[in-house]
Design a protein around this motif. Structure first.
Motif, PDB file in Angstrom:
ATOM      1  N   ALA A 185     -12.766   8.060  -6.281  1.00 18.50           N
ATOM      2  CA  ALA A 185     -13.472   6.933  -5.715  1.00 18.50           C
ATOM      3  C   ALA A 185     -12.591   5.679  -5.659  1.00 18.50           C
ATOM      4  CB  ALA A 185     -14.724   6.672  -6.523  1.00 18.50           C
ATOM      5  N   VAL A 186     -11.945   5.365  -6.795  1.00 18.20           N
ATOM      6  CA  VAL A 186     -11.038   4.229  -6.864  1.00 18.20           C
ATOM      7  C   VAL A 186      -9.710   4.770  -7.393  1.00 18.20           C
ATOM      8  CG1 VAL A 186     -10.584   1.956  -7.841  1.00 18.20           C
ATOM      9  CG2 VAL A 186     -12.937   2.644  -7.335  1.00 18.20           C
ATOM     10  N   SER A 187      -8.685   4.691  -6.588  1.00 15.84           N
ATOM     11  CA  SER A 187      -7.394   5.246  -6.986  1.00 15.84           C
ATOM     12  C   SER A 187      -6.341   4.155  -7.048  1.00 15.84           C
ATOM     13  CB  SER A 187      -6.960   6.348  -6.011  1.00 15.84           C
ATOM     14  OG  SER A 187      -6.868   5.840  -4.701  1.00 15.84           O
ATOM     15  N   GLN A 188      -5.544   4.225  -8.103  1.00 13.25           N
ATOM     16  CA  GLN A 188      -4.475   3.251  -8.315  1.00 13.25           C
ATOM     17  C   GLN A 188      -3.145   3.995  -8.384  1.00 13.25           C
ATOM     18  OE1 GLN A 188      -7.007   1.150 -11.825  1.00 13.25           O
ATOM     19  NE2 GLN A 188      -4.899   0.485 -11.663  1.00 13.25           N
ATOM     20  N   THR A 189      -2.116   3.344  -7.866  1.00 10.46           N
ATOM     21  CA  THR A 189      -0.770   3.885  -7.996  1.00 10.46           C
ATOM     22  C   THR A 189       0.207   2.754  -8.271  1.00 10.46           C
ATOM     23  OG1 THR A 189      -0.463   3.721  -5.602  1.00 10.46           O
ATOM     24  CG2 THR A 189      -1.125   5.869  -6.481  1.00 10.46           C
ATOM     25  N   SER A 229       4.773  -3.982  -7.606  1.00  9.07           N
ATOM     26  CA  SER A 229       3.432  -3.967  -7.012  1.00  9.07           C
ATOM     27  C   SER A 229       2.636  -2.780  -7.515  1.00  9.07           C
ATOM     28  CB  SER A 229       3.527  -3.891  -5.490  1.00  9.07           C
ATOM     29  OG  SER A 229       4.061  -5.078  -4.960  1.00  9.07           O
ATOM     30  N   ILE A 230       1.340  -2.996  -7.637  1.00  9.60           N
ATOM     31  CA  ILE A 230       0.387  -1.928  -7.960  1.00  9.60           C
ATOM     32  C   ILE A 230      -0.599  -1.867  -6.797  1.00  9.60           C
ATOM     33  CG2 ILE A 230      -1.267  -1.031  -9.615  1.00  9.60           C
ATOM     34  CD1 ILE A 230      -0.130  -3.029 -11.656  1.00  9.60           C
ATOM     35  N   LYS A 231      -0.881  -0.637  -6.362  1.00 15.70           N
ATOM     36  CA  LYS A 231      -1.779  -0.485  -5.221  1.00 15.70           C
ATOM     37  C   LYS A 231      -3.123   0.087  -5.657  1.00 15.70           C
ATOM     38  CE  LYS A 231       1.842   0.061  -1.797  1.00 15.70           C
ATOM     39  NZ  LYS A 231       2.379   0.869  -0.666  1.00 15.70           N
ATOM     40  N   CYS A 270      -8.121  -1.568 -11.506  1.00 10.17           N
ATOM     41  CA  CYS A 270      -8.759  -1.963 -10.264  1.00 10.17           C
ATOM     42  C   CYS A 270     -10.207  -1.483 -10.324  1.00 10.17           C
ATOM     43  CB  CYS A 270      -8.021  -1.311  -9.094  1.00 10.17           C
ATOM     44  SG  CYS A 270      -8.734  -1.625  -7.482  1.00 10.17           S
ATOM     45  N   ALA A 271     -11.113  -2.199  -9.707  1.00 11.66           N
ATOM     46  CA  ALA A 271     -12.516  -1.798  -9.675  1.00 11.66           C
ATOM     47  C   ALA A 271     -13.128  -2.242  -8.358  1.00 11.66           C
ATOM     48  CB  ALA A 271     -13.287  -2.404 -10.848  1.00 11.66           C
TER      49      ALA A 271
END
Lengths: 111, 114
Positions: B3-7, B20-22, B91-92
């Motif tokens: 649902a919420v993905s961070q890389t 940077s964080i996406k 992230c949310a």
């Protein structure tokens, strides 16, 4: 300033016993509260919520109690299981839908 | 489907670097957030965007700059990284339904500055 909750204490519970996690909040204008569970290496996950016009809400094995008089929130977990081991956070909703989190409580379930 | 993905999930970098964080959410939510979690597990909001517009900007150093190219993405750029920036960044996203105001969180990005 306004704050929610406690700095990270630890609650050790025997498997099968009930757990009670407490949280104090200071913003009397908050109208909505949530409990989150965070397992190691994961993000917080929703457990249960309660609006300020309620004093109790039950879910599956969990109950949240809200005492607005003393600005206190608690989470009760029935028959605690090993999978309940995690850090638990309370959060309150302020203006602009901003969630302010408490300091968290670590729950360790002993087999 | 995440649902919420961070890389990335882990990021180790030297002081002074820029990184940077996406973050991407596929829930159709209008609002996205960045939270910082310190070593004591304290979660503190940094930024919030609603439909690409900045609505919450807490007291965060100017070295942190969020960017929202569309409502499904919220990236976090950090300039001149410092040791104190080491933390887990979450992230949310959320959608105000009138009865539920909770957030859906990503799994976090652990940033270590050496």
């Amino acid at each position: 300033g306004e704050s929610v909750g406690l700095h990270l204490p630890t609650l050790s519970v025997q498997e099968g016993d009930n757990s009670i996690i407490n949280c104090a909040y200071s913003n009397s204008a908050s109208d909505y509260f949530i409990w989150y569970k965070q397992e190691s290496g994961k993000g917080p996950q929703f457990i249960i919520d309660i609006r300020s016009n309620m004093d109790k809400r039950q879910g599956q094995r969990v109950t949240v109690l809200l005492n607005k008089t003393v600005k206190h929130l608690s989470l009760q977990i029935a028959a605690t299981q090993p999978g309940d081991s995690a850090v638990y956070f309370c959060a309150e909703r302020a203006a602009g839908n901003k969630l302010t989190f408490g300091g968290g409580t670590r729950v360790l379930v002993k087999p | 489907d995440t649902a919420v993905s961070q890389t990335p999930k882990y990021l180790v970098t030297q002081m002074g670097n820029d990184k940077s964080i996406k973050c991407e959410q596929n829930l159709g939510h209008d609002t996205m957030y960045w939270y910082k979690q310190d070593s004591k597990k304290f979660l503190k909001i940094m930024f919030s965007y609603n439909n690409k517009e900045l609505i919450i900007n807490e007291t965060v150093p100017n070295r942190f700059s969020p960017k929202s190219p569309d409502k499904a993405h919220l990236n976090l750029h950090i300039n001149s990284l410092e040791l104190g920036d080491s933390a887990v960044y979450f992230c949310a996203s959320s959608q105000d339904r009138g009865d539920y105001y909770g957030y859906t969180f990503g799994s976090g990005t652990r940033l270590t500055v050496v």
